[in-house]
Design a protein around this motif. Sequence first.
Motif, short mmCIF file in Angstrom:
data_model
loop_
_atom_site.label_atom_id
_atom_site.label_comp_id
_atom_site.label_asym_id
_atom_site.label_seq_id
_atom_site.Cartn_x
_atom_site.Cartn_y
_atom_site.Cartn_z
N GLU A 71 0.86 -1.18 0.00
CA GLU A 71 0.00 0.00 0.00
C GLU A 71 0.89 1.24 0.00
OE1 GLU A 71 -4.02 0.75 2.19
OE2 GLU A 71 -2.39 1.37 3.53
N CYS A 72 0.81 2.03 -1.06
CA CYS A 72 1.66 3.22 -1.21
C CYS A 72 1.09 4.33 -0.32
CB CYS A 72 1.71 3.65 -2.66
SG CYS A 72 2.37 2.39 -3.77
N SER A 73 1.48 4.30 0.94
CA SER A 73 0.82 5.10 1.97
C SER A 73 1.54 6.39 2.34
CB SER A 73 0.63 4.23 3.22
OG SER A 73 1.81 3.49 3.51
N ASP A 74 2.56 6.76 1.57
CA ASP A 74 3.27 8.02 1.77
C ASP A 74 3.82 8.17 3.19
OD1 ASP A 74 2.96 9.09 -0.87
OD2 ASP A 74 0.86 9.50 -0.40
N ASN A 75 4.37 7.07 3.71
CA ASN A 75 5.02 7.11 5.02
C ASN A 75 6.44 7.68 4.90
OD1 ASN A 75 3.23 5.73 7.13
ND2 ASN A 75 3.13 4.31 5.40
N SER A 76 6.98 8.08 6.04
CA SER A 76 8.34 8.60 6.10
C SER A 76 9.36 7.46 6.05
CB SER A 76 8.55 9.39 7.38
OG SER A 76 7.61 10.44 7.49
N ILE A 77 10.56 7.79 5.60
CA ILE A 77 11.67 6.83 5.53
C ILE A 77 12.69 7.18 6.61
CG2 ILE A 77 13.58 5.99 4.11
CD1 ILE A 77 10.76 5.09 3.24
N PRO A 78 13.07 6.21 7.48
CA PRO A 78 14.09 6.50 8.50
C PRO A 78 15.46 6.73 7.88
CG PRO A 78 13.35 4.21 8.64
CD PRO A 78 12.53 4.85 7.58
N PHE A 79 16.11 7.79 8.34
CA PHE A 79 17.43 8.18 7.83
C PHE A 79 18.31 8.41 9.06
CE2 PHE A 79 20.76 10.91 6.38
CZ PHE A 79 20.90 10.73 5.00
N ASN A 80 19.27 7.51 9.25
CA ASN A 80 20.12 7.54 10.44
C ASN A 80 21.48 8.12 10.10
OD1 ASN A 80 21.47 7.04 12.83
ND2 ASN A 80 20.88 4.90 12.98
N TYR A 81 21.95 9.08 10.90
CA TYR A 81 23.29 9.64 10.74
C TYR A 81 24.08 9.39 12.01
CZ TYR A 81 27.16 12.91 10.40
OH TYR A 81 28.41 13.46 10.38
N THR A 82 25.30 8.88 11.84
CA THR A 82 26.16 8.61 12.99
C THR A 82 27.61 8.90 12.62
OG1 THR A 82 26.71 6.98 14.70
CG2 THR A 82 26.51 6.17 12.44
N GLU A 83 28.45 9.03 13.65
CA GLU A 83 29.87 9.28 13.42
C GLU A 83 30.70 8.19 14.07
OE1 GLU A 83 30.51 13.26 14.85
OE2 GLU A 83 29.63 14.16 13.05
N ASN A 84 31.82 7.87 13.43
CA ASN A 84 32.67 6.77 13.88
C ASN A 84 34.10 7.28 14.05
OD1 ASN A 84 34.66 4.55 13.50
ND2 ASN A 84 32.84 3.27 13.31
N ASN A 85 34.64 7.13 15.27
CA ASN A 85 36.00 7.59 15.54
C ASN A 85 36.95 6.41 15.76
OD1 ASN A 85 37.90 9.66 15.82
ND2 ASN A 85 37.72 9.66 18.06
N GLU A 86 36.47 5.19 15.47
CA GLU A 86 37.28 4.01 15.71
C GLU A 86 38.07 3.58 14.49
OE1 GLU A 86 34.60 1.04 17.11
OE2 GLU A 86 34.01 2.17 18.89
N LEU A 87 37.42 3.59 13.31
CA LEU A 87 38.10 3.16 12.08
C LEU A 87 39.09 4.22 11.61
CD1 LEU A 87 35.51 1.46 9.69
CD2 LEU A 87 37.45 0.40 10.85
N GLU A 88 40.31 3.77 11.30
CA GLU A 88 41.30 4.69 10.73
C GLU A 88 40.85 5.15 9.36
OE1 GLU A 88 44.51 7.05 10.84
OE2 GLU A 88 44.05 5.64 12.45
N CYS A 89 40.35 4.20 8.57
CA CYS A 89 39.81 4.48 7.24
C CYS A 89 39.01 3.26 6.81
CB CYS A 89 40.91 4.80 6.22
SG CYS A 89 42.04 3.42 5.94
N TRP A 90 38.29 3.39 5.71
CA TRP A 90 37.54 2.24 5.22
C TRP A 90 38.52 1.17 4.73
CZ3 TRP A 90 32.93 0.53 6.07
CH2 TRP A 90 32.42 -0.53 5.30
N PRO A 91 38.39 -0.07 5.19
CA PRO A 91 39.36 -1.11 4.82
C PRO A 91 39.24 -1.53 3.36
CG PRO A 91 37.57 -2.05 6.12
CD PRO A 91 37.35 -0.56 6.12
N ASP A 92 40.29 -2.16 2.88
CA ASP A 92 40.31 -2.70 1.52
C ASP A 92 39.56 -4.03 1.54
OD1 ASP A 92 40.81 -3.30 -1.11
OD2 ASP A 92 42.89 -3.90 -0.77
N LEU A 93 38.32 -4.02 1.08
CA LEU A 93 37.45 -5.19 1.13
C LEU A 93 37.06 -5.63 -0.27
CD1 LEU A 93 34.96 -3.99 3.91
CD2 LEU A 93 36.81 -5.66 4.19
N PRO A 94 36.78 -6.92 -0.45
CA PRO A 94 36.22 -7.37 -1.73
C PRO A 94 34.81 -6.82 -1.89
CG PRO A 94 36.17 -9.15 -0.14
CD PRO A 94 36.93 -8.03 0.50
N VAL A 95 34.28 -6.91 -3.10
CA VAL A 95 32.92 -6.43 -3.34
C VAL A 95 31.94 -7.19 -2.46
CG1 VAL A 95 31.09 -6.14 -5.05
CG2 VAL A 95 33.47 -5.72 -5.69
N VAL A 96 32.02 -8.52 -2.47
CA VAL A 96 31.18 -9.35 -1.60
C VAL A 96 31.98 -9.67 -0.34
CG1 VAL A 96 29.87 -11.49 -1.36
CG2 VAL A 96 29.94 -10.31 -3.56
#
Length: 455
Positions: A71-96
């Motif tokens: 049912e296309c009920s025009d509800n809101s979409i949750p949008f979460n914003y957070t900050e991370n101080n633990e990772l030095e940078c995004w790691p080199d990961l495979p696609v999967v």
Amino acid sequence: MTCYIDASIPSGNGRRITLLGTDLIFASIDNVFVYPTLNVDRLRNALSETLSIWPILTGRIIVNCDEYMIECSDNSIPFNYTENNELECWPDLPVVVDDKTILEPFIDSVQYKIEVEPLLRFKVTYLLRSKEYIVGTSTSHLVGDAYSNIRFLNDLSQIYQHLEPLPPRPIFQRCLLNKEKLDLSFPLIKEISEKAEKIESFFGRFIKGKSETEQINLSFSSEQLIRLQSIGKCDDEEVTIHDTLCAYIIITLNKYFFLTTDEHIQRARMIINYRGICDSLVTQEHVGNYIISIPSSQFTDSLSLPSTAKIIRQAIKTIRNEDFLEKWLVSADVLTRQLIKDGRVNYILDQNEVIFNSNFKYDWANEVNLGMINQCRFHTAVSFKFYFRIFQLNPIKGKDGRWTKDNGGAQVAVRIPKGERKDKFLEAWTKDIQENFATVTPLETTGFRRHHGSS
């Protein structure tokens, strides 16, 4: 911090979309996109605008007398914003990514809950040390397949850049079925019905298979794939790069992983998007789960690259027939609904078979780049035993800080049994890459006997 995004112009108006039996995939499509920079407010605004042309994503699942609807009920979409101080940078990961827990902190996964659960969730994580942004998207699979998902995300990317979304515009009403074509004795339908199993049995087998296997990732440059095609197509001009890539994996497993010819892979199942094949049934505009699993015929020479590639191509061509598709669509709709009632699933994989579920034609990193060409990286999770997932390569950042992307290259993820056989297979693939497939020839049987003896 979670906020809720509404469509800039609500357009759902409460209309209901009745789902097909083949839409009833009770899971989520979870992806992660990594960007060197991002304007979060601009992304929120772009999402609001995009929802106006994708009102299905503002809806909820409702069930009425075994009919599943959005049912296309025009509800809101949750949008979460957070900050991370633990990772030095995004790691080199495979696609999967093999370990799903690596991606889980960056995704708010959609759950299957009637009437209350959103069909789309967004999460943005800012890495304070590297100043990178991680965008996690989760979409209910009931809305549609990978093609549907990438269409929506590409519209979002275009609008974020203040560009017009690319045509064609999405159609959310499911295609009409010709009930006169119902045929539950149709071989493909009959096979699914006979081999479907209880959900508990499936999950037990999945857990056991995961404990006995490990994920491997095979990367191929665009030049290497062109080279493989030149070997594998021979006189068949219809054989594609993708056909020869799948065939190469099969014959290499048959040469170096399986010890006897009785163990050889003899058939491949190809999961195919059939939009646009017959526009009278399903067009490129249709949003939904328009995918079909087609088994190939038995390989006549399971060590020949051209022969195997040709049989894979022939399997794909079988769906280019309107009568075939009409019969399959209505029959699969009825059968899938019955399987769900019975608590069974139609995941079928015989002995001597493998499955290819490929996203090779979809360049996720490029389609959702938000204007950062060759700088967006894409990741997803989950792999299965002898279930091959193929994606295009991510861009790479060089030591000089410049980003490059090998467009048309591929990375293949799959789980295979642990042990010496796996190591021999990887050694053979590495050697082929180093030698530019010098020993991969149409006469693979000779090579097999050289390595394994004449048995």
